[in-house]
Design an enzyme around this catalytic site. Structure first.
Site, PDB file in Angstrom:
ATOM      1  N   ARG A 193      -9.554   2.301  -5.698  1.00  0.00           N
ATOM      2  CA  ARG A 193      -9.756   1.143  -4.890  1.00  0.00           C
ATOM      3  C   ARG A 193     -10.235   1.823  -3.704  1.00  0.00           C
ATOM      4  O   ARG A 193      -9.934   2.614  -2.685  1.00  0.00           O
ATOM      5  CB  ARG A 193      -8.301   0.683  -3.935  1.00  0.00           C
ATOM      6  CG  ARG A 193      -7.324   0.023  -5.383  1.00  0.00           C
ATOM      7  CD  ARG A 193      -5.861   0.536  -4.474  1.00  0.00           C
ATOM      8  NE  ARG A 193      -5.293  -0.810  -5.307  1.00  0.00           N
ATOM      9  CZ  ARG A 193      -3.934  -0.789  -6.384  1.00  0.00           C
ATOM     10  NH1 ARG A 193      -4.159   0.649  -6.721  1.00  0.00           N
ATOM     11  NH2 ARG A 193      -4.138  -1.821  -6.672  1.00  0.00           N
ATOM     12  N   HIS A 237       0.575  -0.949  -0.351  1.00  0.00           N
ATOM     13  CA  HIS A 237      -0.356  -0.051  -0.106  1.00  0.00           C
ATOM     14  C   HIS A 237       1.164   1.067  -0.041  1.00  0.00           C
ATOM     15  O   HIS A 237       0.368   2.275  -0.609  1.00  0.00           O
ATOM     16  CB  HIS A 237      -1.105  -0.074   0.767  1.00  0.00           C
ATOM     17  CG  HIS A 237      -2.651   0.274   0.579  1.00  0.00           C
ATOM     18  ND1 HIS A 237      -3.531  -0.967   0.510  1.00  0.00           N
ATOM     19  CD2 HIS A 237      -3.303   1.102   0.619  1.00  0.00           C
ATOM     20  CE1 HIS A 237      -4.274  -0.345   0.222  1.00  0.00           C
ATOM     21  NE2 HIS A 237      -4.534   1.478   0.364  1.00  0.00           N
ATOM     22  N   ASN A 259      -0.679  -8.071  -9.586  1.00  0.00           N
ATOM     23  CA  ASN A 259      -0.041  -8.033  -8.831  1.00  0.00           C
ATOM     24  C   ASN A 259      -0.133  -9.116  -7.411  1.00  0.00           C
ATOM     25  O   ASN A 259       0.180  -9.680  -7.348  1.00  0.00           O
ATOM     26  CB  ASN A 259      -0.633  -6.213  -8.153  1.00  0.00           C
ATOM     27  CG  ASN A 259       0.015  -5.316  -8.136  1.00  0.00           C
ATOM     28  OD1 ASN A 259       0.446  -4.976  -9.106  1.00  0.00           O
ATOM     29  ND2 ASN A 259      -1.084  -4.608  -7.960  1.00  0.00           N
ATOM     30  N   ASP A 260      -1.786  -9.758  -8.094  1.00  0.00           N
ATOM     31  CA  ASP A 260      -2.302 -10.413  -7.457  1.00  0.00           C
ATOM     32  C   ASP A 260      -1.545 -12.098  -7.861  1.00  0.00           C
ATOM     33  O   ASP A 260      -1.604 -12.554  -7.764  1.00  0.00           O
ATOM     34  CB  ASP A 260      -3.327  -9.990  -6.926  1.00  0.00           C
ATOM     35  CG  ASP A 260      -3.758 -10.111  -5.124  1.00  0.00           C
ATOM     36  OD1 ASP A 260      -2.913 -10.635  -4.436  1.00  0.00           O
ATOM     37  OD2 ASP A 260      -4.378  -9.230  -5.453  1.00  0.00           O
ATOM     38  N   CYS A 293      -5.302  -3.241 -14.341  1.00  0.00           N
ATOM     39  CA  CYS A 293      -4.968  -2.289 -13.503  1.00  0.00           C
ATOM     40  C   CYS A 293      -3.893  -2.274 -12.211  1.00  0.00           C
ATOM     41  O   CYS A 293      -3.726  -1.894 -11.995  1.00  0.00           O
ATOM     42  CB  CYS A 293      -6.224  -1.926 -12.904  1.00  0.00           C
ATOM     43  SG  CYS A 293      -6.642  -3.126 -11.443  1.00  0.00           S
ATOM     44  N   GLU A 323      -8.076 -12.162 -11.179  1.00  0.00           N
ATOM     45  CA  GLU A 323      -6.068 -11.613 -10.793  1.00  0.00           C
ATOM     46  C   GLU A 323      -5.709 -13.401  -9.706  1.00  0.00           C
ATOM     47  O   GLU A 323      -5.144 -13.392  -8.842  1.00  0.00           O
ATOM     48  CB  GLU A 323      -6.493 -11.065  -9.718  1.00  0.00           C
ATOM     49  CG  GLU A 323      -7.402 -10.514  -8.637  1.00  0.00           C
ATOM     50  CD  GLU A 323      -7.465  -9.317  -8.137  1.00  0.00           C
ATOM     51  OE1 GLU A 323      -6.579  -8.249  -7.655  1.00  0.00           O
ATOM     52  OE2 GLU A 323      -8.238  -9.081  -7.199  1.00  0.00           O
ATOM     53  N   ARG A 372     -13.903  -0.142  -7.446  1.00  0.00           N
ATOM     54  CA  ARG A 372     -14.135  -1.282  -7.263  1.00  0.00           C
ATOM     55  C   ARG A 372     -14.383  -2.122  -6.065  1.00  0.00           C
ATOM     56  O   ARG A 372     -14.583  -0.692  -4.901  1.00  0.00           O
ATOM     57  CB  ARG A 372     -12.464  -2.280  -7.407  1.00  0.00           C
ATOM     58  CG  ARG A 372     -12.551  -3.606  -6.774  1.00  0.00           C
ATOM     59  CD  ARG A 372     -10.645  -4.450  -7.080  1.00  0.00           C
ATOM     60  NE  ARG A 372      -9.446  -3.077  -5.847  1.00  0.00           N
ATOM     61  CZ  ARG A 372      -8.538  -3.068  -5.326  1.00  0.00           C
ATOM     62  NH1 ARG A 372      -7.729  -4.519  -6.658  1.00  0.00           N
ATOM     63  NH2 ARG A 372      -8.032  -2.913  -4.513  1.00  0.00           N
TER      64      ARG A 372
HETATM   65  C1  PEP Z   1      -3.552  -6.342  -8.970  1.00  0.00           C
HETATM   66  O1  PEP Z   1      -3.904  -6.961  -7.578  1.00  0.00           O
HETATM   67  O2  PEP Z   1      -3.576  -6.019  -9.188  1.00  0.00           O
HETATM   68  C2  PEP Z   1      -4.721  -5.511  -8.612  1.00  0.00           C
HETATM   69  C3  PEP Z   1      -4.707  -4.130  -9.195  1.00  0.00           C
HETATM   70  O3  PEP Z   1      -5.499  -5.113  -6.495  1.00  0.00           O
HETATM   71  P1  PEP Z   1      -4.426  -4.804  -5.251  1.00  0.00           P
HETATM   72  O4  PEP Z   1      -3.317  -4.206  -5.894  1.00  0.00           O
HETATM   73  O5  PEP Z   1      -5.264  -3.296  -4.998  1.00  0.00           O
HETATM   74  O6  PEP Z   1      -4.348  -6.101  -5.132  1.00  0.00           O
HETATM   75 MG    MG Z   2      -5.356  -7.766  -6.104  1.00  0.00          MG
END
Ligand code: PEP
Ligand code: MG
Length: 559
Positions: free
Chosen positions: A288, A181, A446-447, A494, A423, A324
Site C-alpha cells: 500500500r 487503516h 474491502n472496497d 488482497c 474493487e 499499488r
Molecule cells: C481493498 O479495497 O480490498 C484493498 C485491498 O484496498 P484498501 O483496503 O487499501 O482500500
Molecule cells: Mg481498496
C-alpha cells in the site's frame, strides 16, 4: 469490580494482559494571557526555538524528510515575525501561532507544487516550538517506559511509526472499523488490537489492568482474580496454537492433490516487509504505497520513493513485490495536501483518478518504481479502475516514464508487469475485457464489498450488512477469476477476505491463484489449504455459490 467491553467485529488476533497507557494528544492551542514583560517573552521564544532547532537537527540526521523543517526553523523570517509581534504586545504563544499562520499561508498560495507543500512543514515546525513553550511532548509515546496496552482515540500511520514495538503489547482505539487503516496496521504489526470500541477512552485510566481477547472481541478492565486466571490460560493456549501454526511456515501451500497457491503479504512500509519476509512468504501481493505518502510531510520525491521500493525489492530477493500506485482519497488523507470537501469521498476524487490528474506526482512514483525494478521482481498495480481508458492513459504515462529513463540510460525492467485491482462493480462486469489489457488481477474485497452492496465499509451503524460472504460478492469473485483465467492471467486477492479462514476453501475452489494478507494471518490460511484437496474445494465452492442469501451461506459454513 471489573468492567467488560465487547466488540462484534475483530481486526486482529491474540490475547494480551497488561497495563493501560492512555494516549492524550498534546494540546497545542496558544494560551491567551497578557504579557508583563516583552524581554521575558522574547527569551522564552529564543529558548524554545533553540530546543526545536536541536530536535529537528537530530531528526534530520535520521531522515531526509526533515531537511525542509531545518531550513524553516533556521530562517530569520520566522524569528523576526515572532519578535515583531511580541514587540506589538502579543504573548509569545499567540505571536508564534499568528506568525506560523501567516508564513504557512504564503507557502500555500505559491504556484510551485513543491513550495506549496512546504506549508505543512511550517506548521509542523510551529507545533514543535509551541510544544517547547507549553512544556508538553509532541510525541505521545515518548513517556512509555514499560510494556503497555495503548488506549487511544485513533492511531494514524505516522503515530505507529513512532511506537516502540518492544513496549507496546497491543492496542485499543475508540474509532476505526475492521478494514480501516488502524486495523490494517494492527494486523501488519501482528499486534492484538480492537478498534471502534465505543467508550474505551472514558472507561480506562492510565495503569488500569487490561485483559483482552482480540480474536473474540472481549476486553476486561481491571479483571478479578478468577478472570485474570482465565485470560492467562487463554494466553497460554494461544501461544501453543501459534507455535503449532509456525511449524507450517517452511511448507509450500499445496493441497492434498497437488494444487499450489501463492501466499503473499500485504504491507505498508519497510518495517512490515522486514517482518513479513521472516515468515517465508511467496512475495508481497500488496504494497500500500499510500502509507509512504501518509507517513510523510510532503509528496515523497522520486528519489525518496526509489530508495524505499529498491529496499523492498532487495528484501524480497527475487520474489514478487506488487506496488499499488497511490491510493489516496476516500478515508485516506494526506497531512500536506488539502482535498476539497466532497459529499461522498468514497465515490469521489480518489486513487487512479488523482494520479491521472496530478501527473507530476504520478510520474515521480512510476519512475521510482521502474528504477527499483532493476533490483528485483517488481509489479505495478493500479487501484480503483472503472474503465479501459484509465488503464490506457496510465500506461501512456508509464511509457513516457520508461522513455525518459531510457534516454537517461537508467536501467529498469522493460517487461515490468502491470496489473489492476478489481474493487469496483465496473471492473467486475467488464472483467473479460480488462483481462486483455493487464498482466494480472488482484481482487480488493474491502472496497468491492462496499461498492457491490452499497454499504460504507467504515459505517458502524450498518456494519452487520457489510459481509463479503454475500452471494453478490462471491459471484463477483467467481466471475473475475474465470475472466482472468480465460485470458491466461493470474488472479489474486488482497482484500481482508483473503485472510478469512472460513473463505479459504471457497476461494481455493474458485481457482484463486494468490492470497495476499497481513503476514500474521498466513499460516492460518495455509493450514486450510494443506488440509484440503482441490477437488473437494471445487465442490464446496459450487455448493456455496449456489446459495442466494447471506444467511444460507453463513448456515452452510457453520455446518
Ligand atoms: C481493498 O479495497 O480490498 C484493498 C485491498 O484496498 P484498501 O483496503 O487499501 O482500500
Ligand atoms: Mg481498496
Amino acid at each position: 469490580m471489573s468492567k467488560k467491553l465487547f466488540v462484534e467485529k475483530t481486526s486482529s488476533k491474540g490475547i494480551v494482559i497488561g497495563k493501560a497507557y492512555v494516549i492524550e494528544k498534546a494540546d497545542l492551542t496558544p494560551e491567551n494571557y497578557s504579557i508583563s514583560n516583552k524581554e521575558d517573552e522574547t527569551s522564552k521564544f529564543e529558548v524554545a526555538l533553540n530546543q526545536a532547532k536541536e530536535e529537528i537537527a537530530q531528526l534530520a540526521k535520521g531522515s531526509e524528510i526533515f531537511g525542509g523543517h531545518q531550513m524553516i526553523v533556521e530562517d530569520i523570517t520566522l524569528y523576526d515575525n515572532v519578535i515583531g509581534k511580541i514587540n506589538d504586545g502579543q504573548n509569545v504563544q499567540i505571536a508564534l501561532s499568528n506568525a506560523i499562520e501567516e508564513i504557512s499561508a504564503i507557502f500555500a498560495m505559491m504556484e510551485d507544487e513543491y513550495m506549496k507543500e512546504r506549508a505543512a512543514d511550517v506548521k509542523d515546525v510551529g507545533a514543535r516550538i509551541m510544544s517547547k513553550l507549553k512544556g508538553v511532548s509532541i510525541n505521545p509515546f515518548e513517556n512509555i517506559k514499560e510494556e503497555v496496552v495503548l488506549i487511544a482515540e485513533d492511531l494514524t500511520p505516522s503515530d505507529t511509526a513512532l511506537i516502540d514495538l518492544n513496549l507496546v503489547k497491543g492496542f485499543i482505539t475508540e474509532l476505526g472499523g475492521v478494514t480501516s487503516h488502524v486495523s490494517i496496521i494492527a494486523r501488519n504489526l501482528g499486534l492484538p488490537a480492537l478498534v471502534g470500541v465505543n467508550g474505551i477512552m472514558s472507561t480506562v485510566k492510565n495503569n488500569d489492568i487490561i485483559a483482552m481477547d482480540a480474536s473474540k472481541g472481549n476486553i476486561i478492565v481491571n479483571p478479578e482474580a478468577n478472570e485474570l486466571e482465565e485470560y492467562k490460560a487463554l494466553e497460554e493456549q494461544f501461544k501453543k496454537d501459534e507455535e503449532m501454526l509456525k511449524k507450517l511456515e517452511d511448507l509450500k501451500a499445496v493441497t492434498t492433490d497437488g494444487r499450489e497457491v501463492q501466499l503473499c503479504a500485504n504491507v505498508g512500509n519497510i518495517l512490515d516487509i522486514e517482518m513479513a519476509v521472516k515468515h517465508n512468504i511467496d512475495g508481497i501481493g500488496l504494497f500500500r504505497s499510500e502509507c509512504v505518502y501518509m507517513e510523510n510531510t510532503h509528496f515523497p520525491t522520486e528519489d525518496e520513493q526509489f530508495e524505499i521500493y529498491k529496499k523492498a525489492a532487495v528484501l524480497c530477493d527475487g520474489k514478487e513485490v506488487t506496488i499499488r500506485t497511490l491510493d489516496i482519497g476516500g478515508d485516506k488523507s494526506l497531512p500536506y495536501y488539502k482535498f476539497d470537501f466532497e459529499e461522498n469521498p468514497f465515490l469521489g476524487w480518489r486513487a487512479i483518478r488523482i494520479s491521472l490528474e496530478l501527473k507530476d506526482v504520478f510520474k515521480a512514483q512510476l519512475k521510482a518504481i521502474l528504477r527499483a525494478s532493476a533490483f528485483g521482481y517488481i509489479r505495478i498495480m493500479y487501484p480503483m479502475i472503472i474503465s479501459i481508458e484509465e488503464i490506457v492513459e496510465a500506461n501512456k504515462v508509464l511509457e513516457e516514464c520508461k522513455q525518459e529513463l531510457r534516454d537517461a540510460n537508467i536501467k529498469f525492467d522493460e517487461d515490468i508487469e502491470v496489473g489492476m485491482m478489481i474493487e469496483t462493480p465496473a471492473s467486475v462486469i467488464l472483467a473479460e475485457e480488462f483481462a486483455k489489457y493487464v498482466d494480472f488481477f488482484s481482487i480488493g474485497t474491502n472496497d468491492l464489498t462496499q461498492y457491490m452492496l452499497v454499504v460504507d465499509r467504515g459505517n458502524k451503524r450498518i456494519s452487520n450488512m457489510y459481509n463479503s460472504f454475500h452471494p453478490v460478492v462471491l459471484q463477483s469473485i467467481k466471475k473475475v477469476i474465470e475472466a482472468g483465467h480465460k485470458e491466461n492471467i493470474k488472479v489474486g486477492m488482497c482484500g481482508e477476505f483473503a485472510s478469512d479462514a472460513r473463505a479459504a476453501k471457497i476461494l481455493l475452489g474458485l481457482g484463486l491463484d494468490e492470497f495476499s494478507m497481513s503476514a500474521s494471518e498466513i499460516n492460518n490460511v495455509k493450514k486450510q489449504i494443506l488440509e484440503t484437496s482441490f477437488e473437494d474445494a471445487k465442490n464446496y465452492a459450487n455448493q456455496v455459490l449456489a446459495k442466494t442469501t447471506v444467511e444460507s451461506v453463513m448456515d452452510f459454513l457453520q455446518k
